[in-house]
Design a protein around this motif. Structure first.
Motif, PDB file in Angstrom:
ATOM      1  N   LYS A 110       0.831  -1.213   0.000  1.00  0.00           N
ATOM      2  CA  LYS A 110       0.000   0.000   0.000  1.00  0.00           C
ATOM      3  C   LYS A 110       0.858   1.253   0.000  1.00  0.00           C
ATOM      4  CE  LYS A 110      -3.808   2.214   2.509  1.00  0.00           C
ATOM      5  NZ  LYS A 110      -4.728   2.118   3.666  1.00  0.00           N
ATOM      6  N   ARG A 111       1.968   1.206   0.732  1.00  0.00           N
ATOM      7  CA  ARG A 111       2.834   2.386   0.814  1.00  0.00           C
ATOM      8  C   ARG A 111       3.652   2.582  -0.459  1.00  0.00           C
ATOM      9  NH1 ARG A 111       8.684   3.002   3.555  1.00  0.00           N
ATOM     10  NH2 ARG A 111       9.026   5.122   2.831  1.00  0.00           N
ATOM     11  N   LEU A 112       4.149   1.496  -1.043  1.00  0.00           N
ATOM     12  CA  LEU A 112       5.078   1.601  -2.165  1.00  0.00           C
ATOM     13  C   LEU A 112       4.378   1.686  -3.513  1.00  0.00           C
ATOM     14  CD1 LEU A 112       7.772  -0.961  -0.976  1.00  0.00           C
ATOM     15  CD2 LEU A 112       7.908   1.533  -0.885  1.00  0.00           C
ATOM     16  N   LEU A 113       3.318   0.924  -3.707  1.00  0.00           N
ATOM     17  CA  LEU A 113       2.632   0.883  -5.006  1.00  0.00           C
ATOM     18  C   LEU A 113       1.499   1.902  -5.030  1.00  0.00           C
ATOM     19  CD1 LEU A 113       2.563  -2.985  -5.576  1.00  0.00           C
ATOM     20  CD2 LEU A 113       4.292  -1.325  -6.286  1.00  0.00           C
ATOM     21  N   LEU A 114       1.880   3.159  -5.042  1.00  0.00           N
ATOM     22  CA  LEU A 114       0.886   4.238  -5.058  1.00  0.00           C
ATOM     23  C   LEU A 114       0.029   4.144  -6.314  1.00  0.00           C
ATOM     24  CD1 LEU A 114       3.035   7.288  -3.872  1.00  0.00           C
ATOM     25  CD2 LEU A 114       1.663   5.724  -2.497  1.00  0.00           C
ATOM     26  N   GLN A 115      -1.225   4.508  -6.184  1.00  0.00           N
ATOM     27  CA  GLN A 115      -2.136   4.417  -7.324  1.00  0.00           C
ATOM     28  C   GLN A 115      -2.979   5.678  -7.491  1.00  0.00           C
ATOM     29  OE1 GLN A 115      -4.102   0.641  -8.034  1.00  0.00           O
ATOM     30  NE2 GLN A 115      -2.885  -0.364  -6.435  1.00  0.00           N
ATOM     31  N   ASP A 116      -2.503   6.799  -6.954  1.00  0.00           N
ATOM     32  CA  ASP A 116      -3.279   8.044  -7.105  1.00  0.00           C
ATOM     33  C   ASP A 116      -2.904   8.738  -8.409  1.00  0.00           C
ATOM     34  OD1 ASP A 116      -0.755   8.410  -6.063  1.00  0.00           O
ATOM     35  OD2 ASP A 116      -1.295  10.118  -4.819  1.00  0.00           O
TER      36      ASP A 116
ATOM     37  N   SER B 283       5.173  15.584 -10.724  1.00  0.00           N
ATOM     38  CA  SER B 283       6.541  15.479 -10.231  1.00  0.00           C
ATOM     39  C   SER B 283       6.629  14.512  -9.062  1.00  0.00           C
ATOM     40  CB  SER B 283       7.048  16.863  -9.819  1.00  0.00           C
ATOM     41  OG  SER B 283       8.330  16.782  -9.250  1.00  0.00           O
ATOM     42  N   TYR B 284       5.688  14.603  -8.137  1.00  0.00           N
ATOM     43  CA  TYR B 284       5.731  13.765  -6.936  1.00  0.00           C
ATOM     44  C   TYR B 284       5.629  12.287  -7.282  1.00  0.00           C
ATOM     45  CZ  TYR B 284       3.825  11.207  -2.971  1.00  0.00           C
ATOM     46  OH  TYR B 284       3.582  10.251  -2.018  1.00  0.00           O
TER      47      TYR B 284
ATOM     48  N   ASP C 252      -1.284  20.289 -11.064  1.00  0.00           N
ATOM     49  CA  ASP C 252      -0.828  19.277 -12.019  1.00  0.00           C
ATOM     50  C   ASP C 252       0.670  19.038 -11.954  1.00  0.00           C
ATOM     51  OD1 ASP C 252      -3.374  18.879 -12.819  1.00  0.00           O
ATOM     52  OD2 ASP C 252      -3.255  20.125 -14.608  1.00  0.00           O
ATOM     53  N   ASN C 253       1.450  20.115 -11.969  1.00  0.00           N
ATOM     54  CA  ASN C 253       2.904  19.955 -11.999  1.00  0.00           C
ATOM     55  C   ASN C 253       3.417  19.284 -10.733  1.00  0.00           C
ATOM     56  OD1 ASN C 253       3.030  21.145 -14.485  1.00  0.00           O
ATOM     57  ND2 ASN C 253       3.532  23.177 -13.716  1.00  0.00           N
ATOM     58  N   ASN C 254       2.864  19.682  -9.560  1.00  0.00           N
ATOM     59  CA  ASN C 254       3.293  19.083  -8.306  1.00  0.00           C
ATOM     60  C   ASN C 254       2.948  17.603  -8.251  1.00  0.00           C
ATOM     61  OD1 ASN C 254       4.221  21.556  -7.501  1.00  0.00           O
ATOM     62  ND2 ASN C 254       2.450  22.038  -6.219  1.00  0.00           N
TER      63      ASN C 254
ATOM     64  N   HIS D 117       8.440   9.267  -7.255  1.00  0.00           N
ATOM     65  CA  HIS D 117       8.217   8.088  -6.406  1.00  0.00           C
ATOM     66  C   HIS D 117       8.506   6.817  -7.196  1.00  0.00           C
ATOM     67  CE1 HIS D 117       6.358   5.444  -3.413  1.00  0.00           C
ATOM     68  NE2 HIS D 117       5.807   4.816  -4.444  1.00  0.00           N
ATOM     69  N   TYR D 118       7.992   6.745  -8.433  1.00  0.00           N
ATOM     70  CA  TYR D 118       8.202   5.527  -9.214  1.00  0.00           C
ATOM     71  C   TYR D 118       9.622   5.423  -9.760  1.00  0.00           C
ATOM     72  CZ  TYR D 118       3.652   3.470  -8.742  1.00  0.00           C
ATOM     73  OH  TYR D 118       2.551   2.840  -8.208  1.00  0.00           O
ATOM     74  N   ARG D 119      10.308   6.544  -9.897  1.00  0.00           N
ATOM     75  CA  ARG D 119      11.733   6.471 -10.224  1.00  0.00           C
ATOM     76  C   ARG D 119      12.489   5.803  -9.067  1.00  0.00           C
ATOM     77  NH1 ARG D 119      14.913   9.835 -13.441  1.00  0.00           N
ATOM     78  NH2 ARG D 119      13.349  11.511 -13.401  1.00  0.00           N
ATOM     79  N   SER D 120      12.196   6.244  -7.848  1.00  0.00           N
ATOM     80  CA  SER D 120      12.839   5.657  -6.671  1.00  0.00           C
ATOM     81  C   SER D 120      12.442   4.195  -6.505  1.00  0.00           C
ATOM     82  CB  SER D 120      12.460   6.448  -5.407  1.00  0.00           C
ATOM     83  OG  SER D 120      12.882   7.800  -5.508  1.00  0.00           O
TER      84      SER D 120
END
Length: 451
Positions: free
Chosen positions: A89-95, A108-109, A103-105, A113-116
């Motif tokens: 739940k913490r790592l596989l964000l789905q928002d 970017s966020y 939009d830009n924020n 996250h998925y790069r990390s």
């Protein structure tokens, strides 16, 4: 803000650590510190597994990925954490459709996250063979519906594919070409991409626009958009195009890079045949063609690029010559010259002359330097073997100017005008283009005489 563990916490003395575990797993139940599996686990061995996983919650994804390289034992426990409901739940964000942030924020966020996360999976699976790494990654990511080819009902408003692409790019960065081939084949088999492309390029243009849109978004957002080196982007674009015959390559190139409607992403198939278009409608196509030409790959010869341009210019029907000329200009000097030289060598002199006229027209309308068009004509003249052939070409250029002007004049005089007087404006620009083109020819001639 990234939280970190305070490494100076006080350890519970071993002789006092005699409390009942109440059934909870503890690292102290794993073989003692002298065993090979625990020799590099350090002070973490006295922590119950639940406490270790709580500690992971306070680390950023990047810090967790760093921790995974401490030892095989730590790595395995982090892999186990990823599989837990809280870790997933913490790592596989789905928002991917979150509208709460600007939009830009938001972009970017979640992309960062998925790069990390890609780096975390890269490090956690470092010792596995490529095939097993891909299977493990797929098993975890299959929980995310927006990563599936047909998984999202609103793909244009979804960040699923861009995040998937960012994750994939980070995961496989540094892999050799053979491994990347395996990645592409794995994803094609997983998504049935080849059959979907076959359906798209074999159907009437626009008849299955939803499939065209998903192919475009998947290919661009997952395979192409996140690479920093052009050679990497060219590699993946080549994987997408090369399995197909040239006519299908051109069709697929238009699906992926052609102009679209902003409101629904539908490919505008008639954009190039209904009237002159602007730079923004052609730039992505031109950039893709330059990408394939500039990599100096054995997979793409100059003749391949010329054939691709020829096929592209008749999709879905023959383009206006002005749009052809504009695409050649945007594709760069080398491609433009190679295309025109091919026409010269094959004896298509009047077609070449007419193309020269529209190069001049585009330069005039787009405020490009007119001397570029003149120098291009001069270089093409050197391709001809004799002075007679060169003179014949130059005569055809003069005749082509007259012919095109007369065609536009007849259209204006017919009285069938557009509301924006497009035909009259085109004639206006062409007359100025002819004047400026010949002015540059005179400059060049007089400078040559004076020198």
């Amino acid at each position: 803000m990234t939280s970190r563990i305070n490494n100076s916490f006080t350890l519970i003395p071993k002789e006092k650590y005699k409390r009942c575990n109440h059934g909870s797993a503890s690292f102290s139940n794993i073989p003692d510190s002298g065993s090979p599996s625990m020799s590099t686990f350090g002070d973490f061995k006295v922590l119950p597994l639940e406490i270790f996983q709580i500690i992971l919650k306070y680390l950023s994804v990047m810090d967790v990925s760093m921790l995974s390289m401490v030892s095989k034992t730590v790595n395995q426990h982090i892999i186990n954490y990823i599989s837990t409901s809280s870790g997933s739940k913490r790592l596989l964000l789905q928002d991917f459709h979150n509208t709460d942030l600007p939009d830009n924020n938001q972009d970017s966020y979640i992309l960062e996250h998925y790069r990390s996360l890609g780096l975390l999976f890269k490090r956690c699976t470092l010792l596995l063979p490529t095939k097993e790494r891909l299977k493990y990654v797929h098993k975890k990511l299959s929980e995310i519906s927006c990563f599936k080819f047909n998984g999202c009902a609103a793909p244009m408003q979804c960040l699923g594919f861009p995040c998937y692409g960012m994750f994939l790019q980070t995961l496989i960065a540094g892999w050799d070409e053979i491994e990347c081939h395996r990645v592409y084949n794995f994803l094609c088999e997983l998504t049935n991409l080849s059959r979907k492309i076959q359906t798209a390029v074999s159907s009437k243009p626009g008849s299955i626009h939803r499939l065209e849109l998903r192919i475009r978004l998947f290919c661009r957002n997952v395979f192409l958009d996140h690479w920093t080196h052009p050679s990497d982007s060219a590699f993946w674009l080549t994987r997408i195009l090369k399995p197909w015959p040239m006519v299908n390559q051109a069709r697929l190139l238009y699906i992926i890079f052609g102009p679209t409607l902003p409101q629904n992403g539908k490919v505008i198939w008639k954009k190039m045949i209904e009237g002159p278009t602007d730079e923004s409608s052609l730039k992505s196509l031109a950039d893709a063609i330059k990408l394939l030409y500039d990599i100096n790959s054995k997979e793409w010869s100059t003749d391949d690029i010329i054939s691709l341009l020829d096929e592209l210019s008749v999709i879905p029907q023959e383009w206006l010559l002005e749009n052809n000329a504009h695409l050649l200009i945007l594709s760069g000097n080398n491609i433009c010259f190679a295309f025109m030289a091919s026409k010269a060598v094959n004896g298509h002199t009047f077609e070449l002359a007419k193309l020269t006229v529209f190069l001049a027209l585009v330069c005039e309308k787009e405020l490009y330097h007119m001397d570029w068009a003149v120098k291009m004509m001069q270089n093409v003249c050197k391709v001809f073997n004799s002075q007679v052939e060169r003179n014949n070409f130059l005569q055809n250029v003069a005749n082509a100017f007259a012919c095109v002007i007369m065609e536009m004049l007849q259209s204006v005089m017919s009285g069938d005008h557009d509301e924006d007087n497009r035909d009259f404006l085109n004639l206006f620009h062409l007359v100025h283009a002819q004047a400026n083109f010949h002015k540059e020819v005179l400059y060049m001639t007089m400078n040559t005489v004076s020198s």
